[in-house]
Structure formats: C-alpha cells, structure tokens
Design an enzyme around this catalytic site. Structure first.
Site, PDB file in Angstrom:
ATOM      1  N   HIS A 201      52.690  48.358  78.894  1.00  0.00           N
ATOM      2  CA  HIS A 201      51.688  47.323  79.160  1.00  0.00           C
ATOM      3  C   HIS A 201      52.272  46.272  80.106  1.00  0.00           C
ATOM      4  O   HIS A 201      51.585  45.789  81.016  1.00  0.00           O
ATOM      5  CB  HIS A 201      51.298  46.687  77.833  1.00  0.00           C
TER       6      HIS A 201
ATOM      7  N   SER B 234      45.980  48.624  74.750  1.00  0.00           N
ATOM      8  CA  SER B 234      44.682  47.947  74.765  1.00  0.00           C
ATOM      9  C   SER B 234      43.564  48.909  74.383  1.00  0.00           C
ATOM     10  O   SER B 234      42.650  48.557  73.624  1.00  0.00           O
ATOM     11  CB  SER B 234      44.379  47.373  76.155  1.00  0.00           C
TER      12      SER B 234
ATOM     13  N   TYR C  22      40.977  34.307  77.645  1.00  0.00           N
ATOM     14  CA  TYR C  22      40.322  35.009  76.526  1.00  0.00           C
ATOM     15  C   TYR C  22      41.292  35.153  75.368  1.00  0.00           C
ATOM     16  O   TYR C  22      42.481  35.351  75.572  1.00  0.00           O
ATOM     17  CB  TYR C  22      39.800  36.384  76.950  1.00  0.00           C
TER      18      TYR C  22
END
Lengths: 273, 273, 273, 273, 273
Positions: free
Chosen positions: D197, D248, D170
């Site tokens: 992250h 995110s 993606y």
C-alpha cells in the site's frame, strides 16, 4: 455467466405518496381569519385534486400510530400531470405549516412473469432466444391482450376502493446479497415464486386490495405496496402470511409502514387545530 | 422448496407507544397563566385517557436515562379508538411544546405456535395438510378455547400492572439473513424455540410482566415488548437471559430501549417546568 | 441445540452519561444579568450533584474534538435517584440553552465469567447442571465473597479517579452474526476470551482506569466503557491493543467515542460565553 | 487461538478536523457594523491559530462540492492545546453563525509494521516472544531511530504543504467481518499488505502529500487521511489506485470525503456574505 | 495474492449536483418587493451560469416526486471554476431561502476497460507487465486516440441533451463484500462485465443519454449517473434492464434517485411562490 432477464412489465398511472407532519404550534399561532382562509382554499384544492379534470385521482389519508400525520396519494396519467398535482399542493399556504417527511415516486405496474417465462421456454424449444423477433412479436400480442383485460386495467388504473377505508403503505426492494440475490435467479425460478406469492394475495380477495407500483429508476426503493382493507387487522394477517412466502422470506427488504384511514379532504382540513 | 407456515395468532387491543421530548425553553417562555391553562387541561385529558369511557387504558411513563422525556402508552379495542386517543393528545396545546421522537403502532398478540405445530403434525399423520378443512375446524376450536382462557385474556387485554411501576419498552424483529432466517425455518423448529423462550420468561413470573404486541403490516419493526417490573434491575437480568435463548441469540434484532416509571398524569404535568 | 448460559453478574450503581452541545448564539443572546443568574444556579446545582447527600457522584467533562461540547457523568444507588439527578439538571434554565445529543443508561457491572465457568464445570463433574441447587448455593457464596472484595467494590462503586483527568467514553455491544455470534459460544470459550481481555487491561494498571457498565434491557448498546487516564495517548494505546484481543476483534461492535477532561463545575460554567 | 499483535506506532501532534456549514441567512441578517466586527476579530483569531505561539498550525479550507462550506484543520502538541484551539474558535461570535457538521479527533501516527514484523520474526528465531525483554529493548532502539529520522518527523510533525493547495480529507477504518477481519490477520500478512500500500502512495511522490492520523480510542473511525495535491484530479487517481490495493479492497471502510482548497484566513472571512 | 489493476480512465469536466428544498413559508414571508429583487437577480445569475463565459454549462431541474424541490447541475473545466459556480449560487439571497439537501462532486469519466485489458494481455504475451514502458507507451497512444474521438468527447464534455428534458440522477458504488468484491476481480472479468453493461445502455440509444461521472477520492459514492430521456418511463425500463446485468446485480450499490424535468432558469424562478 450470462445476465438474467428482466420480466416484461406494463405500466399505467404515475403515483406519488406524500407524507407530512403537521406543525400544530404554527397552526395555532395563525390568526383565526388567516387560518380559515388557508383551510378553505386547501379544502378546495384537495377536493379538486381528488377528482381532477384529467385521468386519475388523489386521496387524503390521516395516519394513525405514526410520527407523521397525513399521507396524500396521487395517481395521474403522466409525470408532468403528477408534478402539477405536487405543485398544486405546494402552492397551498396551509402546506407551509406541514413538513414533508417522506415522498415516494412510482408508476403502477403489472409484471408479466408468467408470460415472459412461457415465451422464453418456447423460444428455447424452437432454438431461438428471449428477445428474438418471434419472441418480440409474441410478447407484443400478449402485452396487448393483457392491457385489454379488465384484471390488468384495474391494476394499472386502480379506482379508490370504496368500503375499504383503511390503508397501509410501504416501499420495498428485492435483495441483492451474495447468497440471496433476486437479480441473479433464473427467470423460471422468479416466475414460480411470484406466482406462489400471488396466491397468498388472492386468499384475501374481497378483504384486501393491493396497488403495486414500480419505482426502479425513479426511487431508491424498487416497489411500493399500497393496501386497502375493510378491517385493519387484515394488514397484519396478510403481510404476516406473505412474509413466510419464499419470495419475501428470502428476497424482500421493507421500508417504513404508514397506516391510516381515508378521509374526505374537507373533513381532514376541518380536523386540524 | 415450499414456503413455511405462519403460526396462528389471536389479537386483542390495538396499542400505541408515543415517545416525546419536552421543549423546556418553550415551556418556560410561556406566560404563567397560559402555562397553567395548558397544564390543567392536559392533566384532565391524560386523566380521561387513562380511564376512558371505552375499553382499554392509557398511561404516562416519564423516562429515565433517555434523550426523550416521556412515553405515553395507549391500549384500545379498535384502530379508530386508538386514533381518537392520539388525536386527543394532539389537540392539547401542551403537546405543541413537546416533540414526538418515536411512535410505534401494534396490536396485542398471543401466538399459538404449539397448537399450530400440533395440528400440523396431526394433519400430516392423517395424510392431510395444514390449512385443510379438518385442520381449520380443529384450529377454530383451539382458538375459541384459548380466547376464553384467563391466561390468554390477560395477554390480549392486559391491565396496567399495579405494584410494578418500572417500564422497559423496545421494538424487535426476527432476522431474515441468508444464514439465519426465521421465516424459512420449519414450523416445529420455530415452535420449539418459542417454547424454550417462554420458559425463560416464566422464571421471572411475579417479578416481570410482559406485554407482547405484533406490528407486522403496521410498522417497520415486527413486535413490541413492554416490560413492567418491581425492580428495574430485573430488566437487565431478564433481557440478558433471553439474549442467550437460541431464538434471540440467532434470530432477534432489537430497536431502541425506553426505560421509565409509571406516574399519575397530574403528577407528571405538575413536574414540568 | 440448547441455549448457552449467561454469566453471573453483580451490579452496583446506576450510571447516566449525558452529552450536550452548547447553543452559543442563544447564550450570547441572553441579557448579562439573566445569564449570570443562570450560571450561578447551574454552578450550585452541578456542585451539589458532584457530592450529593446520597451515595454516588456526578462529574462535568468538557469534550475535545467532538461536535458535542460537554458530558455529564452521574452515578447513583438507584434508578430513582439517577432520575432525580437527571431532573435536577433539566430544571436548570442554563440547560435550556444546551441540546442533548446522546444519553446512555447503564449500571456498573462485575461479570463473574470465571466463577460461572468453574461452577458449571464442577456441576458437570458431579453429574449436576448449571443452575441446580448445589450450583445456586455455591454461586451465592461466590457472589457474597466477590461483593465483599475491595477489587469488586471498586468496580461497582467506583470513585472519580483523581490524577487521571482525561476521559474516553464509548458504548459497545457483542456481535450476533451468523458466523460470529457471542451469544451462541460455549461458556468456557467466552470465559477464556474475557480472561485474556482482562490481562490486556491489567497491563495498563496505574495508567488507565476502566469503569464497565452494563446496559442490556436498558439501552440499545449492551455495555458502556468509561476510561480515565493520566495521558490521553494511553486511550489510543489501550484501545488499539484491545482491538486485537480475540474477543474484540471478532465479537465487539463500537458506538461513538467521546473524549474530554474532567473540570470543576464552576470552572466549566465560567468558561461558557 | 491467541490474539494477534498490534503494530508498534509512534505518535506526534494531535489533530482536529472541524467541518462547518455557513448560515448565510443569519449572516445577512446581521447589521453591517456587527458583521464587520465579527469578521475582523475572526480573521485575527484564525490568523493567530494559523501560526500559534506554540508548536503546530491551523488552516482554513473552503470546501467545493460539499453540503458543508468550510473545514478548519488544527495540529497541536497536546490534547489540551488542541482543546484550547477549539475553544478559541468557539469563542468567536462569527462561528455562532456557522453550524458544526462533522468533527474528527486524531493524532499523527507512524506505524512501524515492518520493524514489528522483523523483530517478531527474530524473537521467534531465538525462541523468544513478541514483547519479551530483548524484543522490548530492540524495539525501543528502533523507535528512537525512527523518531530521529527526517522522514518520520515529517509524518509526525507535518508542515502545511506549500504549492499543494487542494485538500481531500476522509476518515476510514479497517474491516472486522467474519470473512475479512484485519484484526485477526497474522502480523506478517498485515505488514506485507501495508508495505504494498505504501508503494502505491510513493508512486504519487511530489504530486500528493498524505497526512495519516490515528483515532482508535478517540473516535468511531480508526484513521484520518488528509491528502494535499497540486492537481485535484490526483485525488481521484491515487484513491482509485489504492482502492485496488489488497489492503483497501478487502479491509478498508471509508467515511465521507471533504474536498477544498487552502485559503488565507482573512480571504475566507472576506468571502462570506 | 497481488492486488488487481485499476482500469485506465480519461477525465473531462468537473461536475456538481446540488439538490435543494424550498422553504416556502420563508419565501411567502418576504415582502413582495424584496422577493422580486431576489427573484430577478437569481434569474440573471442562473441564466449566466447556464451559459458561462467559460467552458461548460449549468441547468435547473425542478424535481417531481421527491422531498427535495430542485436540482442544479454544473459542469466546468476545473475544480476552481466549479467552486466559483457554487459560490455564485451561494451569494444569491434567494438561495438563503432554500436548504441544501444533497450535494455530489465528481468529474466526467471515460473508462478504458477494453483497452486496459487488451494491452495487459499483450504485455503478458510478450513477457512484460501491465505498467511497463511498452505498456505505458501503447496506453498513451490509446488515450490520445480516445480523447480525439467524437464519442469520447461527448462523454467528457457532454452537451445538455436537447429534446430529452427528463432527468434521473443517482450516485452509486461498486460492492466490496467478502463474497462480491469488485476490487478483487481480475481485470478481464471486470472488462467483460462492463462491456456487456455497455450493450444494455446502447439498446436505449436515441431514447436515453447517460452522463457518467467518477467520484473516487472526491465523494463517499464512487460514481454518478445522470440520465436524460424523452419519456420518463425509459428510466424505469433502462435501470430495470441494467439491474439484471451481472455487474449491477452482483456489484452495484445505489444511493437516492432524483427525477425531474429541465426548465429555463427564469421559468423556475417565476414558479416559486
């Protein structure tokens, strides 16, 4: 923060708006005899759909000023009968030469905002709650009364307005942004705005007829508005006035608009190349 | 919070902008005789539409720098006559070899913001309200006076500007965000911004002609702007200046832009492969 | 609140970016002799467009890593000449086998933010206003001086950078949100940010050449950025650095990116199946 | 307000993701001998691309649960070699019967957020600035050290993970909204969030391999994420965990997701109708 | 600010929703014998998929009031088996005459919000943390217990609801805006809202069956909702009630809706022209 309450609604006929473009090159490429065969049976099919043996009706609305060419309107008592109307159109070879551009599924709806707000207020007064047994019984009576009223019947089972041949159709939703969220507003506030919005529509009584259909759970858009008018300028006047109504100015999102003029099925079929 | 008021508007001709791409491969695949037949009758049809027996006019605008190839402009006194112009184009076999890319339906509009704001202020002074009998009578007189003025007539029934062959067309809407909502602004504030916006346009008098058409209730976009200029650089200069006008900077949303140069129908038809 | 002022700008050549996909199946379906005929004349046409008899140039940029296959760049002195280049391409039968995917119309632009802000400040000091007679006269002199400078000439009439064969093109606009609105910022603030942004670009002098074209009034996007580089990694480095510039971080909206390598027209034509 | 600083990054191979749909009707319409010819040479071409004579590799990933049918992955040392791989695919007649649906151009990237933040802090301590001579020298040493590390080499020149046949790809970007703007955050804050992250990703070590590619300046999306897993359920687990990471949750925008399973080129070719 | 925690989830069957339009002109152009051949084998294939030799099932849902014509539902124990079902459909020549319009990949999911919030609260009480060894052991026991419960089994391995032939399917995501961000809400708050949302669904027990599937890491949309009902009006009633639930009103984004009625494969095949 507890969730807000949905208004009570009453539903009537299922509705299908089908919007097509005509592939004129393909039509002109057909042999005359083949085209005549297609036309003849399409005219018969659309004529039968217009006055079906069952409840409801269909209409043909050639469009003006749109990339699409024609809109079919279908109203039927059940989803199955609506599906049957749709399949009837699809079976016609003429419709192989049209391309579906947009389709909208919904059901006629009368929203009982005022009644819901009143009974909720009464429930609060008596120390009860929206949805308790007393409320449910009272609402059931109100729903029965509304269903029986001529006014609501016309909204749930609307006839094709005669002498108002112009049509403007558009889908819409209520906004759910952080700062303008219809679905987190208190019931009374929504009820107040819907009532004011209704008054704007009533100023056009006799000039514009509105069919309101609900589509939540059935379509990405939440409502359909199908307007009929004697003079198409009234679409501009009415929708402009409504756009300044608080409920539209702050909470409405609109889809595409489709404008046309109702036409007997056989005349429309004959007008094709 | 009561809803704000729409400005009074006067409408003139209905307008249709049709934007097409040319399928050159299909054109080249036609037999020369067939193509010549198509061209000849298309030139005749477009010529007749340009100067129809009825009020209004049509024009052919080959586009530059667009994925589309040509824009047709139609102005007519009624929606039915506009539909007739559209069907006339659709009946031409040449247009089977073009694909419609975008279509915009609207009606020429003169917005009476200043008059609406003045009469509303007077109504407030005398203790009345916008829309009461006195207001309605005064507005009716103002509308009649405006309609009779040469300036408004040119806006409602605009001629094709001669010696200004370049065209830039774009649709637009007014913003309805939580923090920038044109439709919840007080009438006087909207009137003030529209007046300032008009001054920007007037600085380009003699260099750029604007045709403003309204589309609320008819199209997803709310207005169309069709600019004509002697020098296409003036499109850039004018629209840049306007983009800094408060009304555009805060409240305008724009669609695609289509730029081209008006061309006699037969010349355009002859230029096709 | 008065509207803010647009910066003075100087314009040069009109620019057209045409992006196509190749229909390889259709190409392969052509008879070899027919294909050779198409190729030969397309190579001639593209070669003539590359060095036209008039001012300007065209270039062929086969794309890498895009769903599209090739970008044509055209720069010409007038919109009419640009249209002629576009029609020249359209007349080539080879281009019937390509499909236009995206097209962008603009004009080379040098923005005089610093000069506009300086003269506006001087006007304020002397009790005048931006746009008064003194300002207009001073600006006219500045514009003449800028136009005559080699630096501005290179921006308005840019040559095809030799030894920088890689190209990255993207359209962009300035944001007009309620909280981040370029068009409501004071002139000095915009001037300051544009100056800082220019410094980022200057750090890549000798490695990346930028052609900035303006499209307000001509296209939905407001500017085009066409970068040329010796090493395509510099596109990533430069655009990343710029994305952290305040003017981009807060006020830029970007369209699609098209990356490729300039190629002589006949080589590109020969590379087709 | 000064602009914030971009993190130092190191780049490796260029990457191309090509996503196609198969036109099965066209495939079945081919004569068996013609189809066999196409298949055979496509299998050879894809096999050679998988292990090219130059650095890098390609892979075939038939997709599951997508409207598209297959994704090709290409990694190469230069944009020119990547373009050659793309043209090699385009030259195959079999690919005339597939339609490109989506294409993504990027380059493998290792972001040195921690090093950038550290050296920036040291620069501040010694009264210098990010980007001064001392900083530049120190960073140059860090970049060299990182480039030489096995960990970074695996990120810049990633092998096709064996025993992890499932793929989820993606594209994504970082948000630039008024209230959540990655590009206006201080370097230390971005560094802190990226580190956290990274820890989420490390919890899936041995179960999911990530290839991160940067696309700023090359594509509308800013990064590509290509995940490989032994068990496709880990895509759901990992991406869900990451979606709750602050970086995110607040700053990521995602494109479409493409899920499939790596397959030897000749098996994929044989599986076509 | 530390990141928030994802809820524990249990997954069951992989799910594929395939939505097609029928190319009726192409169907009618087939020779009767060829069409009969295609129909017969498609009926066999769809019948075998409906009751595959492996775990799971498939169903055919002709759509009503949509531009698409039919939806296929597939549930299988693994991604590979789901891919096999998809390829089985693709191998059918009849499906060359249908065009895929939308496809959605997901996996049945039971979210353990209440358990996650409880164990997190207990961890806090004992001075531990969500995810520590005690938490992990307790959660593992809860997951085992849930997996064994009939209620959760029905959610993970849902049978095709008999006597509820109507279907409404739509994908959805949770909002991640600056002011309404599901992924930055504390676990307890999300847990509370999900519990209230579950109560709305339970009011429709016996009238509407919901299959919830998760798609994070697999699809752009995060969840799929597949509703089955005895009366299609209950789709409107249930989804309207849910839209006023705080979790939907503030945090839900919805995709398109697809409504239809389950049909035996051979009946659907026979209904095609």
């Amino acid at each position: 923060m507890p969730s807000e309450h949905a208004p009570e609604t009453i539903e009537g006929w299922y509705a299908l708006h089908q919007i097509f473009t005509v592939d004129r090159a393909a039509l002109r490429a057909e042999a005359p005899s083949s085209l005549e065969y297609m036309r003849d049976r399409a005219a018969v099919a659309l004529g039968e759909l217009a006055s079906p043996g069952v409840e409801g009706w269909s209409a043909v609305v050639p469009l003006v000023g749109s990339s699409a060419d024609v809109m079919l309107l279908h109203f039927r008592a059940s989803l199955d009968e609506l599906g049957e109307a749709q399949r009837r159109v699809a079976r016609e070879p003429l419709f192989d030469l049209l391309r579906p551009l947009y389709t909208f599924l919904s059901v006629t709806e009368a929203g009982l905002y005022t009644a819901t707000a009143q009974l909720a207020a009464e429930a609060a007064t008596r120390g009860g709650a929206l949805g308790d047994a007393t409320y449910a019984e009272q609402m059931s009576q109100r729903v029965d009364a509304e269903r029986a009223s001529a006014h609501v019947k016309r909204r749930l089972f609307p006839p094709l307005p005669s002498e108002m041949p112009y049509v403007s159709f558009y889908p819409m939703s209520k906004r759910r942004d952080a700062q303008q969220n219809w679905y987190t507003l208190p019931l009374e506030e929504r009820s107040r705005m819907m009532q004011a919005h209704g008054l704007t529509g009533r100023r056009y009584a006799g000039r514009v007829v509105q069919i309101i259909t609900g589509a939540i759970g059935l379509d990405a858009w939440e409502w359909g508005v199908t307007l009929f008018a004697r003079d198409p300028l009234d679409f501009k006047k009415l929708v402009t006035d409504m756009r300044f109504d608080e409920v539209s100015a702050k909470y409405a999102e609109f889809g595409d608009f489709y404008v046309g003029r109702v036409c007997p099925p056989d005349e429309w079929v004959a007008s094709l190349p």
